[in-house]
Design a protein around this motif. Sequence first.
Motif, PDB file in Angstrom:
ATOM      1  N   PHE A 181       0.821  -1.207   0.000  1.00 16.39           N
ATOM      2  CA  PHE A 181       0.000   0.000   0.000  1.00 16.39           C
ATOM      3  C   PHE A 181       0.861   1.266   0.000  1.00 16.39           C
ATOM      4  CE2 PHE A 181      -3.820  -2.170   2.309  1.00 16.39           C
ATOM      5  CZ  PHE A 181      -4.020  -2.954   1.185  1.00 16.39           C
ATOM      6  N   GLU A 182       2.088   1.159   0.553  1.00 14.97           N
ATOM      7  CA  GLU A 182       2.949   2.335   0.631  1.00 14.97           C
ATOM      8  C   GLU A 182       3.296   2.866  -0.759  1.00 14.97           C
ATOM      9  OE1 GLU A 182       6.379   1.330   2.908  1.00 14.97           O
ATOM     10  OE2 GLU A 182       5.238   0.812   4.717  1.00 14.97           O
ATOM     11  N   ARG A 183       3.252   2.003  -1.773  1.00 14.21           N
ATOM     12  CA  ARG A 183       3.642   2.398  -3.128  1.00 14.21           C
ATOM     13  C   ARG A 183       2.424   2.707  -4.006  1.00 14.21           C
ATOM     14  NH1 ARG A 183       6.376  -2.333  -1.982  1.00 14.21           N
ATOM     15  NH2 ARG A 183       5.050  -3.506  -3.444  1.00 14.21           N
ATOM     16  N   ARG A 184       1.227   2.714  -3.396  1.00 13.72           N
ATOM     17  CA  ARG A 184       0.013   2.907  -4.171  1.00 13.72           C
ATOM     18  C   ARG A 184      -0.791   4.100  -3.670  1.00 13.72           C
ATOM     19  NH1 ARG A 184      -3.283  -2.426  -3.694  1.00 13.72           N
ATOM     20  NH2 ARG A 184      -4.810  -0.991  -4.599  1.00 13.72           N
ATOM     21  N   ASN A 185      -1.501   4.718  -4.583  1.00 10.46           N
ATOM     22  CA  ASN A 185      -2.394   5.816  -4.222  1.00 10.46           C
ATOM     23  C   ASN A 185      -3.858   5.464  -4.480  1.00 10.46           C
ATOM     24  OD1 ASN A 185      -0.276   7.618  -3.496  1.00 10.46           O
ATOM     25  ND2 ASN A 185       0.110   8.011  -5.670  1.00 10.46           N
ATOM     26  N   ASP A 186      -4.124   4.173  -4.754  1.00 13.76           N
ATOM     27  CA  ASP A 186      -5.484   3.761  -5.112  1.00 13.76           C
ATOM     28  C   ASP A 186      -6.001   2.658  -4.192  1.00 13.76           C
ATOM     29  OD1 ASP A 186      -3.735   1.811  -5.940  1.00 13.76           O
ATOM     30  OD2 ASP A 186      -4.759   1.402  -7.835  1.00 13.76           O
ATOM     31  N   VAL A 187      -5.581   2.658  -2.941  1.00 11.39           N
ATOM     32  CA  VAL A 187      -5.988   1.606  -2.004  1.00 11.39           C
ATOM     33  C   VAL A 187      -7.459   1.775  -1.644  1.00 11.39           C
ATOM     34  CG1 VAL A 187      -5.590   0.574   0.257  1.00 11.39           C
ATOM     35  CG2 VAL A 187      -3.658   1.451  -1.081  1.00 11.39           C
ATOM     36  N   GLY A 188      -8.249   0.705  -1.817  1.00 10.02           N
ATOM     37  CA  GLY A 188      -9.662   0.737  -1.482  1.00 10.02           C
ATOM     38  C   GLY A 188      -9.905   0.369  -0.025  1.00 10.02           C
ATOM     39  N   LEU A 189     -11.045   0.772   0.497  1.00 12.40           N
ATOM     40  CA  LEU A 189     -11.355   0.516   1.899  1.00 12.40           C
ATOM     41  C   LEU A 189     -11.553  -0.970   2.174  1.00 12.40           C
ATOM     42  CD1 LEU A 189     -11.684   1.872   4.595  1.00 12.40           C
ATOM     43  CD2 LEU A 189     -14.064   2.382   4.022  1.00 12.40           C
ATOM     44  N   ALA A 272     -10.782   8.129   4.835  1.00 12.98           N
ATOM     45  CA  ALA A 272     -10.818   9.543   4.461  1.00 12.98           C
ATOM     46  C   ALA A 272     -10.537   9.735   2.976  1.00 12.98           C
ATOM     47  CB  ALA A 272      -9.802  10.325   5.294  1.00 12.98           C
ATOM     48  N   LEU A 273      -9.525   9.034   2.468  1.00 18.75           N
ATOM     49  CA  LEU A 273      -9.144   9.184   1.067  1.00 18.75           C
ATOM     50  C   LEU A 273     -10.250   8.739   0.116  1.00 18.75           C
ATOM     51  CD1 LEU A 273      -5.438   7.906   1.194  1.00 18.75           C
ATOM     52  CD2 LEU A 273      -6.199  10.258   0.812  1.00 18.75           C
ATOM     53  N   THR A 274     -11.050   7.773   0.525  1.00 13.49           N
ATOM     54  CA  THR A 274     -12.116   7.240  -0.343  1.00 13.49           C
ATOM     55  C   THR A 274     -13.484   7.831  -0.015  1.00 13.49           C
ATOM     56  OG1 THR A 274     -12.417   5.344   1.159  1.00 13.49           O
ATOM     57  CG2 THR A 274     -10.883   5.069  -0.691  1.00 13.49           C
ATOM     58  N   SER A 275     -13.501   8.905   0.769  1.00 19.54           N
ATOM     59  CA  SER A 275     -14.770   9.480   1.232  1.00 19.54           C
ATOM     60  C   SER A 275     -15.481  10.303   0.179  1.00 19.54           C
ATOM     61  CB  SER A 275     -14.510  10.356   2.468  1.00 19.54           C
ATOM     62  OG  SER A 275     -13.696  11.478   2.113  1.00 19.54           O
ATOM     63  N   GLY A 276     -14.785  10.697  -0.886  1.00 18.23           N
ATOM     64  CA  GLY A 276     -15.396  11.553  -1.895  1.00 18.23           C
ATOM     65  C   GLY A 276     -15.597  12.982  -1.440  1.00 18.23           C
ATOM     66  N   THR A 277     -14.933  13.382  -0.375  1.00 18.99           N
ATOM     67  CA  THR A 277     -15.074  14.737   0.171  1.00 18.99           C
ATOM     68  C   THR A 277     -13.920  15.622  -0.293  1.00 18.99           C
ATOM     69  OG1 THR A 277     -13.815  14.195   2.166  1.00 18.99           O
ATOM     70  CG2 THR A 277     -16.201  13.801   2.231  1.00 18.99           C
ATOM     71  N   ASP A 278     -14.118  16.902  -0.148  1.00 16.72           N
ATOM     72  CA  ASP A 278     -13.051  17.852  -0.465  1.00 16.72           C
ATOM     73  C   ASP A 278     -11.859  17.637   0.462  1.00 16.72           C
ATOM     74  OD1 ASP A 278     -12.001  20.393  -1.733  1.00 16.72           O
ATOM     75  OD2 ASP A 278     -12.148  21.062   0.345  1.00 16.72           O
ATOM     76  N   ALA A 279     -12.147  17.386   1.737  1.00 17.84           N
ATOM     77  CA  ALA A 279     -11.056  17.140   2.685  1.00 17.84           C
ATOM     78  C   ALA A 279     -10.268  15.901   2.297  1.00 17.84           C
ATOM     79  CB  ALA A 279     -11.616  16.994   4.095  1.00 17.84           C
ATOM     80  N   LEU A 283      -6.354  15.737   1.414  1.00 18.99           N
ATOM     81  CA  LEU A 283      -5.476  14.806   2.116  1.00 18.99           C
ATOM     82  C   LEU A 283      -4.651  14.001   1.111  1.00 18.99           C
ATOM     83  CD1 LEU A 283      -4.592  13.339   4.761  1.00 18.99           C
ATOM     84  CD2 LEU A 283      -6.497  11.762   4.362  1.00 18.99           C
ATOM     85  N   GLY A 284      -5.294  13.528   0.047  1.00 23.10           N
ATOM     86  CA  GLY A 284      -4.575  12.767  -0.969  1.00 23.10           C
ATOM     87  C   GLY A 284      -3.450  13.561  -1.591  1.00 23.10           C
ATOM     88  N   ALA A 285      -3.705  14.828  -1.873  1.00 18.91           N
ATOM     89  CA  ALA A 285      -2.664  15.677  -2.457  1.00 18.91           C
ATOM     90  C   ALA A 285      -1.515  15.878  -1.476  1.00 18.91           C
ATOM     91  CB  ALA A 285      -3.262  17.026  -2.858  1.00 18.91           C
ATOM     92  N   LEU A 286      -1.856  16.023  -0.209  1.00 21.25           N
ATOM     93  CA  LEU A 286      -0.818  16.234   0.805  1.00 21.25           C
ATOM     94  C   LEU A 286       0.052  14.985   0.964  1.00 21.25           C
ATOM     95  CD1 LEU A 286      -1.391  17.985   4.210  1.00 21.25           C
ATOM     96  CD2 LEU A 286       0.000  15.947   4.054  1.00 21.25           C
ATOM     97  N   LEU A 287      -0.605  13.793   1.011  1.00 16.79           N
ATOM     98  CA  LEU A 287       0.144  12.551   1.208  1.00 16.79           C
ATOM     99  C   LEU A 287       0.953  12.172  -0.025  1.00 16.79           C
ATOM    100  CD1 LEU A 287      -2.490  10.361   3.110  1.00 16.79           C
ATOM    101  CD2 LEU A 287      -0.550  11.602   4.066  1.00 16.79           C
ATOM    102  N   ALA A 288       0.587  12.688  -1.192  1.00 20.58           N
ATOM    103  CA  ALA A 288       1.318  12.376  -2.420  1.00 20.58           C
ATOM    104  C   ALA A 288       2.643  13.116  -2.498  1.00 20.58           C
ATOM    105  CB  ALA A 288       0.460  12.713  -3.642  1.00 20.58           C
ATOM    106  N   GLY A 289       2.858  14.054  -1.594  1.00 21.45           N
ATOM    107  CA  GLY A 289       4.114  14.802  -1.590  1.00 21.45           C
ATOM    108  C   GLY A 289       5.287  13.926  -1.224  1.00 21.45           C
ATOM    109  N   GLU A 290       6.463  14.435  -1.445  1.00 21.31           N
ATOM    110  CA  GLU A 290       7.690  13.706  -1.145  1.00 21.31           C
ATOM    111  C   GLU A 290       8.455  14.414  -0.039  1.00 21.31           C
ATOM    112  OE1 GLU A 290       9.909  13.205  -4.701  1.00 21.31           O
ATOM    113  OE2 GLU A 290       8.384  11.964  -5.689  1.00 21.31           O
ATOM    114  N   GLY A 291       9.374  13.668   0.562  1.00 18.45           N
ATOM    115  CA  GLY A 291      10.176  14.241   1.630  1.00 18.45           C
ATOM    116  C   GLY A 291       9.489  14.114   2.968  1.00 18.45           C
ATOM    117  N   PRO A 292      10.231  14.312   4.060  1.00 16.44           N
ATOM    118  CA  PRO A 292       9.667  14.163   5.404  1.00 16.44           C
ATOM    119  C   PRO A 292       8.617  15.223   5.706  1.00 16.44           C
ATOM    120  CG  PRO A 292      11.879  15.102   5.495  1.00 16.44           C
ATOM    121  CD  PRO A 292      11.649  14.703   4.081  1.00 16.44           C
ATOM    122  N   MET A 293       7.621  14.811   6.475  1.00 13.08           N
ATOM    123  CA  MET A 293       6.571  15.743   6.896  1.00 13.08           C
ATOM    124  C   MET A 293       7.058  16.571   8.080  1.00 13.08           C
ATOM    125  SD  MET A 293       2.789  14.125   6.855  1.00 13.08           S
ATOM    126  CE  MET A 293       1.959  13.636   5.356  1.00 13.08           C
TER     127      MET A 293
END
Length: 354
Positions: A181-189, A272-279, A283-293
Amino acid sequence: MTAIDSATEPAAGPDATARTAPEILTDARDLVEPALREAATGLPDPMHRIAGYHFGWCDAEGRPASGDGGKALRPALVLLAAEAVGGTARAALPAAVAVELVHNFSLLHDDVMDGDTTRRHRPTAWSVFGPSPAVLAGDALLTLAFEVLASDGGPRAAEAGRMLGAAVQALVGGQAADLSFERRNDVGLDECTAMACGKTGALLGCCTALGALLGGAERARVDALLDFGADMGLAFQIADDLLGIWGDPAATGKPVHSDLRSRKKSLPVVAALTSGTDAGERLGALLAGEGPMTDATAARAADLVEAAGGRAWCEARAAELLNRSSAALDAAALREAPRRELTALARLAAHRDG
């Protein structure tokens, strides 16, 4: 005489008073730890030292210590399930030791794979002894678990071994899915839930099933307790995932927002990622970033998980699982005091703070 042979039985007669969850865990730890320590003497010297450090029995130099060895939840479930079907804790003690060994095998490996540097409020074994020695120590614990279970020699030892083996396979499969899952951005619930069922639910289900099996229960009751433990295990993983975001470091022994810092696809995050909400989209855009948080970014991610409904979904699912696990206990026709105690442990697993 071995520690297992000399083990005393906790009171569990028909009229016994049910203990609180902390009392259950303390009694289980007191019963299992001497047998666990004795079993560990069979490890090769280097592995014995690493395992001893991991369990909190010694420091990095091998000097005796009294660290946190964990809650003993899994052994407690084995012992309670045996008593609940009319058996004894003594009959199930080898299985209780075996599941604790398997659990700690998985922790040693998880810490290496996740790069975690803290567990139980002290440096992880791999960060002290190195990744390869820690992996080997985990392998040694896994092998020892099956040796302990087989050494019982009872009429159900072979079936117990197969049951534990199946749980380990499911655990490893769940861990492999978690890593993927760490290498994917399409993980389903649904697939994230299936991963958690394997990674955590399989071993907890095995605990209660093993206890019932070695307590002398017939197949239908073993299966009912397997269902109870599996549902409890998923509720446990949900609680763990919530703690990985919002847990108090003083209680969890891990930094706040630790799972978000590693961009882990945990259940609240995927909900949260699969909620279909703006938030969820943000969140998906934020987690897609690189480097340490940074601290601020991780805190923002936690707010977005909550705003997208990830936390609420987890809390609702945990409540559903507790109700379902209670129905499984009803189906198993258990002795009353241990049944109440199993219920207390399920509630603790779903609502713990560390």
